[in-house]
Design a protein around this motif. Structure first.
Motif, PDB file in Angstrom:
ATOM      1  N   ILE A  41       0.840  -1.187   0.000  1.00 50.75           N
ATOM      2  CA  ILE A  41       0.000   0.000   0.000  1.00 50.75           C
ATOM      3  C   ILE A  41       0.879   1.242   0.000  1.00 50.75           C
ATOM      4  O   ILE A  41       1.840   1.330   0.751  1.00 50.75           O
ATOM      5  N   PHE A  42       0.528   2.193  -0.867  1.00 55.79           N
ATOM      6  CA  PHE A  42       1.188   3.482  -0.893  1.00 55.79           C
ATOM      7  C   PHE A  42       0.123   4.552  -0.695  1.00 55.79           C
ATOM      8  O   PHE A  42      -1.034   4.368  -1.079  1.00 55.79           O
ATOM      9  N   ILE A  43       0.527   5.669  -0.067  1.00 55.39           N
ATOM     10  CA  ILE A  43      -0.413   6.739   0.260  1.00 55.39           C
ATOM     11  C   ILE A  43      -0.043   8.001  -0.510  1.00 55.39           C
ATOM     12  O   ILE A  43       1.121   8.408  -0.528  1.00 55.39           O
ATOM     13  N   ALA A  44      -1.030   8.601  -1.158  1.00 55.35           N
ATOM     14  CA  ALA A  44      -0.817   9.895  -1.808  1.00 55.35           C
ATOM     15  C   ALA A  44      -0.757  10.980  -0.734  1.00 55.35           C
ATOM     16  O   ALA A  44      -1.570  11.003   0.187  1.00 55.35           O
ATOM     17  N   THR A  45       0.230  11.859  -0.835  1.00 61.58           N
ATOM     18  CA  THR A  45       0.382  12.933   0.148  1.00 61.58           C
ATOM     19  C   THR A  45       0.056  14.304  -0.432  1.00 61.58           C
ATOM     20  O   THR A  45       0.121  15.304   0.271  1.00 61.58           O
ATOM     21  N   LYS A  46      -0.268  14.341  -1.737  1.00 65.62           N
ATOM     22  CA  LYS A  46      -0.594  15.609  -2.395  1.00 65.62           C
ATOM     23  C   LYS A  46      -1.795  15.434  -3.319  1.00 65.62           C
ATOM     24  O   LYS A  46      -2.104  14.320  -3.746  1.00 65.62           O
ATOM     25  N   LEU A  47      -2.428  16.556  -3.618  1.00 70.76           N
ATOM     26  CA  LEU A  47      -3.468  16.572  -4.637  1.00 70.76           C
ATOM     27  C   LEU A  47      -2.803  16.733  -5.997  1.00 70.76           C
ATOM     28  O   LEU A  47      -1.970  17.616  -6.198  1.00 70.76           O
ATOM     29  N   GLY A  48      -3.156  15.852  -6.945  1.00 73.49           N
ATOM     30  CA  GLY A  48      -2.581  15.968  -8.276  1.00 73.49           C
ATOM     31  C   GLY A  48      -2.920  14.772  -9.137  1.00 73.49           C
ATOM     32  O   GLY A  48      -3.822  13.989  -8.814  1.00 73.49           O
ATOM     33  N   VAL A  49      -2.189  14.640 -10.220  1.00 77.26           N
ATOM     34  CA  VAL A  49      -2.398  13.559 -11.176  1.00 77.26           C
ATOM     35  C   VAL A  49      -1.343  12.482 -10.938  1.00 77.26           C
ATOM     36  O   VAL A  49      -0.139  12.766 -10.916  1.00 77.26           O
ATOM     37  N   LEU A  50      -1.792  11.262 -10.751  1.00 75.17           N
ATOM     38  CA  LEU A  50      -0.875  10.148 -10.568  1.00 75.17           C
ATOM     39  C   LEU A  50      -0.218   9.831 -11.906  1.00 75.17           C
ATOM     40  O   LEU A  50      -0.890   9.546 -12.889  1.00 75.17           O
ATOM     41  N   SER A  51       1.097   9.894 -11.944  1.00 82.80           N
ATOM     42  CA  SER A  51       1.834   9.703 -13.187  1.00 82.80           C
ATOM     43  C   SER A  51       2.895   8.631 -12.998  1.00 82.80           C
ATOM     44  O   SER A  51       3.325   8.342 -11.879  1.00 82.80           O
ATOM     45  N   SER A  52       3.334   8.040 -14.093  1.00 82.42           N
ATOM     46  CA  SER A  52       4.341   6.984 -14.014  1.00 82.42           C
ATOM     47  C   SER A  52       5.140   6.916 -15.303  1.00 82.42           C
ATOM     48  O   SER A  52       4.677   7.329 -16.370  1.00 82.42           O
ATOM     49  N   VAL A  53       6.348   6.407 -15.160  1.00 79.64           N
ATOM     50  CA  VAL A  53       7.215   6.124 -16.303  1.00 79.64           C
ATOM     51  C   VAL A  53       7.773   4.731 -16.099  1.00 79.64           C
ATOM     52  O   VAL A  53       8.320   4.414 -15.042  1.00 79.64           O
ATOM     53  N   LYS A  54       7.610   3.883 -17.105  1.00 85.05           N
ATOM     54  CA  LYS A  54       8.076   2.509 -17.004  1.00 85.05           C
ATOM     55  C   LYS A  54       9.435   2.363 -17.665  1.00 85.05           C
ATOM     56  O   LYS A  54       9.625   2.751 -18.806  1.00 85.05           O
ATOM     57  N   GLY A  55      10.400   1.796 -16.917  1.00 91.07           N
ATOM     58  CA  GLY A  55      11.710   1.501 -17.462  1.00 91.07           C
ATOM     59  C   GLY A  55      11.821   0.038 -17.818  1.00 91.07           C
ATOM     60  O   GLY A  55      10.845  -0.716 -17.763  1.00 91.07           O
ATOM     61  N   LYS A  56      13.040  -0.381 -18.182  1.00 87.03           N
ATOM     62  CA  LYS A  56      13.248  -1.777 -18.550  1.00 87.03           C
ATOM     63  C   LYS A  56      13.065  -2.698 -17.347  1.00 87.03           C
ATOM     64  O   LYS A  56      12.543  -3.806 -17.469  1.00 87.03           O
ATOM     65  N   GLU A  57      13.532  -2.259 -16.184  1.00 89.76           N
ATOM     66  CA  GLU A  57      13.469  -3.104 -14.992  1.00 89.76           C
ATOM     67  C   GLU A  57      12.601  -2.504 -13.897  1.00 89.76           C
ATOM     68  O   GLU A  57      11.992  -3.234 -13.119  1.00 89.76           O
TER      69      GLU A  57
END
Length: 239
Positions: A41-57
């Protein structure tokens, strides 16, 4: 991961087998009380857009916000200014509430007998290694996996541009067109800090200033991120 809007306190679930680096706006939490769940479980600490970048590993996730103040996060790339020297290293302004600590040995090939001699006002490019709320952040100017600088260290000459945190993150995306358009007209070196700072160096002062003006225009919303317009502006500034 599709982008979604999150609020402070929202729980974010990721598979336990995923290798992720947590960026700004996300804090780790305890394992779910449900014994059948295999998620962390991870908790958001700010208001905003959840974003991600996927790498090779690994993947990196963060909450994109319109915050103007930089909050250090581990493994962030930052540009800082040396503001003080002491026996064991330097204090560096990275734009956060606290000054960062930079050990004199946190450079390529640095030893107790052979340390870099950086003056106050020097720009450095580094990576955040410690980012706790109640402690001063720490940065390093080399890649510990190779022992080499890998582009980190003192930034000589050139110009620094202060931009929004959002633009700096956009510039690190391979498909973002701004840098590609600039590179089609001018050869230059660039260092992008996630703390809202960009360093530029071209072969001449005029070209460096032209690049800075274009990036500043994009940051202020006066220039559209379109190749034709950017190319036209660069040519005008160099004329």
């Amino acid at each position: 991961m599709s982008q979604t809007i999150v609020l402070p306190g929202d729980r974010l679930y990721l598979p336990e087998s995923s290798f992720v680096t947590l960026g700004p706006g996300i804090a780790s939490s305890s394992r779910s009380g449900n014994s059948t769940s295999d998620s962390l479980i991870f908790i958001a600490t700010k208001l905003g857009v959840l974003s991600s970048v996927k790498g090779k590993e690994k993947a990196r996730i963060w909450v994109e916000t319109r915050s103007k103040r930089y909050i250090p996060a581990q493994k962030d790339l930052v540009i800082g200014t040396i503001i003080a020297r002491h026996a064991d290293g330097y204090r560096v302004d990275i734009g956060s509430a606290q000054m960062a600590q930079l050990d004199a040995l946190a450079f390529e090939s640095a030893t107790k007998r052979s340390k870099p001699n950086l003056k106050i006002g020097t720009l450095v490019y580094g990576r955040v290694t410690l980012a706790n709320r109640d402690m001063d952040p720490e940065i390093e100017c080399f890649d510990p996996s190779t022992g080499k600088s890998e582009g980190f260290g003192e930034l000589k000459e050139g110009l620094m541009v202060e931009c929004s945190l959002q633009l700096c993150r956009q510039l690190l995306k391979p498909k973002y067109p701004l840098l590609l358009a600039l590179a089609s007209q001018v050869k230059f070196e660039i260092a992008i800090g996630l703390n809202g700072r960009i360093w530029l160096k071209a072969s001449s002062v005029g070209e460096t200033i032209a690049l800075k003006r274009v990036i500043a225009g994009v940051n202020e919303g006066k220039v559209k991120v379109e190749k034709d317009e950017i190319v036209k502006l660069v040519k005008e500034y160099l004329a």
